[in-house]
Design an enzyme around this catalytic site. Sequence first.
Site, PDB file in Angstrom:
ATOM      1  N   GLN A 124       0.842  -1.204   0.000  1.00  0.00           N
ATOM      2  CA  GLN A 124       0.000   0.000   0.000  1.00  0.00           C
ATOM      3  C   GLN A 124       0.873   1.248   0.000  1.00  0.00           C
ATOM      4  O   GLN A 124       1.615   1.482   0.953  1.00  0.00           O
ATOM      5  CB  GLN A 124      -0.888  -0.021   1.249  1.00  0.00           C
ATOM      6  CG  GLN A 124      -1.854   1.135   1.339  1.00  0.00           C
ATOM      7  CD  GLN A 124      -2.626   1.120   2.667  1.00  0.00           C
ATOM      8  OE1 GLN A 124      -2.381   0.286   3.519  1.00  0.00           O
ATOM      9  NE2 GLN A 124      -3.540   2.051   2.817  1.00  0.00           N
ATOM     10  N   GLY A 125       0.791   2.049  -1.077  1.00  0.00           N
ATOM     11  CA  GLY A 125       1.602   3.260  -1.185  1.00  0.00           C
ATOM     12  C   GLY A 125       0.766   4.510  -0.991  1.00  0.00           C
ATOM     13  O   GLY A 125       0.422   5.197  -1.964  1.00  0.00           O
ATOM     14  N   SER A 159       4.722  -1.641   3.961  1.00  0.00           N
ATOM     15  CA  SER A 159       5.106  -2.955   4.473  1.00  0.00           C
ATOM     16  C   SER A 159       5.030  -3.981   3.347  1.00  0.00           C
ATOM     17  O   SER A 159       4.152  -3.923   2.490  1.00  0.00           O
ATOM     18  CB  SER A 159       4.241  -3.359   5.662  1.00  0.00           C
ATOM     19  OG  SER A 159       2.918  -3.497   5.275  1.00  0.00           O
ATOM     20  N   GLU A 242      -9.459  -1.381   5.926  1.00  0.00           N
ATOM     21  CA  GLU A 242      -8.333  -1.558   6.824  1.00  0.00           C
ATOM     22  C   GLU A 242      -8.791  -1.638   8.279  1.00  0.00           C
ATOM     23  O   GLU A 242      -8.303  -2.436   9.058  1.00  0.00           O
ATOM     24  CB  GLU A 242      -7.380  -0.380   6.641  1.00  0.00           C
ATOM     25  CG  GLU A 242      -6.117  -0.478   7.456  1.00  0.00           C
ATOM     26  CD  GLU A 242      -5.096   0.579   7.007  1.00  0.00           C
ATOM     27  OE1 GLU A 242      -3.915   0.271   7.106  1.00  0.00           O
ATOM     28  OE2 GLU A 242      -5.487   1.673   6.571  1.00  0.00           O
TER      29      GLU A 242
END
Lengths: 379, 325
Positions: A124-125, A159, A242
Amino acid sequence: MDLTFSESERAFRDELRAWLDSYDPGSEPAGDEDAHYAWRRDFQRALADGGWAAVHWPVEYGGRGATIMESAIFFEELARAGAPLPANVLGLLLAGPTIMSWGTAEQKDRFLAPILTAEEIWCQGFSEPDAGSDLASLKTRAIRDGNGWLISGQKVWTSGAQYSKWCMLLARTDPDAPKHKGLSYFLLDMEQEGVQVRPLRQITGESEFNELFIDGAVASDGQLLGGLGNGWKVALTTLMNERAGLAFFLQVRLRQLLDALSAEVAAAGMLDDSGVAERLGEVHLRAEVLRLTAYRGLTATEKYGQPGPEGSLTKWMWSQTNQQLTELAAQLLGSSALRAADRWAYELLRARGNSIEGGTTEVLKNIVAERVLGLPRAH
Amino acid sequence: MRFELSDDHREIGRVARELLAVRAPMSALHEVAVTGEYDGALWGEMVSLGWPGIAIAEKHGGQGLGAIGLAVLLEELGYACAAAPLLSTATAAAAIQAYGAEEHRARWLPGLAAGETTAGIGSRDLAADADGAAVAVLIDGDRAELVPAPATEPFRSIDPARRFATVRGDGEPLAAGAADLVRAAIAAELVGICQRALDMTVAYVKERSQFGVPVGSFQAVSHRCAEMLLHTESARSAAYFAAWAADADRERLREASALASAAAAEAGRLVTGSAIQAHGGIGFTWEADVHWLYKRAQLDIAMLGGARRHLIALGRIAGERAAAR
């Protein structure tokens, strides 16, 4: 009100337990992060073979169409069995559901199946060095180039980037639009020259997270998700997912850690000291309140499609309780808990990140004050 | 798994909220504080709605709505901070119903359900509404006893809207679990007290301006409010769990009641104290009404025996359970 599992929920749990009992994960690799990741990838492949990789996904995409409660049970049982999170957890919990909500038929066909099998890992950017809590001020740019896009910028706290094939990337496509409006959501291919991954060493000494240096990386129009300039809305879908999924896994992990501390403290005879019992009781209280409040939130989500006021509180409660627990362990167990190789030493340091990752406690308090209590926007 | 109130229970809460808002506004507490007397007409309405007997079985003249029904009602009593012998009567009745001998039930419950008599609740040192009561249910740690026609010595506490006394006279033991049920009920009242303190505070800090902006826009204030919500919802989760355990899983009642007591004691202290602070100078005045909540919370916490003894018990429960694994 019924705080017992229904017959179908029990059946779901028992079937999963039987599967987890029959699966031998081998011993957890210690020390070597690559080996540890490979071990989690094997675990996800086995889950996928057994039809357990994405219980919350609809059946048509290879899931089980599980209810929200069953999905919570799934993560509780994983933690209870001492199993790891599946390697592609970000793909399963974030990328998959976001693509289901916003993707074209082609995008769903292309991306969903390899998420399930851990064949293609996702990262995830979103966060950047200058855009953490203030996510909408991110600077990574995507510039039109022929039929595609050229992307440049820097991301942080990514991550699993070193293992990832794809990145959920938020970039600015219109620098002149107001800050929430000029963003677009890309499914960026990580395997290209323009993307460099550098591990970020944390206070624990390990590197769960990375920095991402993006310099002229390319993406096609087919890798734009949810349409041009719609990135903020698509990102909210990702962020909403999330918050829901991991809570139950983390809640059970916290309980296991608390049980381990309770057993050590009891074995040492320290509970005769009422001061020690009181402090352990405080953490036990918070852990139980967290579990109960999480179930309340889940019931509300099942019934109304979204959690009630209690739903905004569980991340905050969890981070506070985990920090309280690990600090209590360090205080009660003394110097042995502070040796570099000790489990409690690791937990103590890792817990410091809990109140920062996934929304700082300060930002969560702002959200609670504004959206739940209806207070004016904070200064 | 469904952790929410049923529609029926929700309806009890809604009716109680509406009635008490009209019939028991906080402004009425000023008069009770002077006279030391409850409003008989208000009690009459409560009786006519069947509230004293909410947890009494139908065969004894009650509504048979159990500990959850009782908790919902007491939450609203706390929210209104109403002056009436309802916490005492309805809770004592629930304890006699669930943990009394058959002869106790036959002797006391019909009169309590019909509002012909009232009951006291608390401990020997601190009993609410025991003066003039037909019977009192008193707790001391894990023990509970029933004292018929209690001999009392009334005293004024810091909460002038509730009548307290010390109690003498012989008691008869109630079965184990009664004390846990009583504390679960008091915890439910505290949840309502906290909710009211939070609601009043949120309304006030939206309204009150300083430095040209509502004070609720300052994070020092808004974060305090967020913490008040955290504590209130924590106490609510634990109090509902305890009420559910009292009705459906008595083996877990001891722990559930300790959880509810500790969470409610902590929340009651922090939330009502924060309410006074967030109201600023006006919060320190007799007129501002937040003090009623602070005072009632202090007395309820005292009846629970404070947070500490419950936390110690919980710590030992956690230790024993983990060691047994």
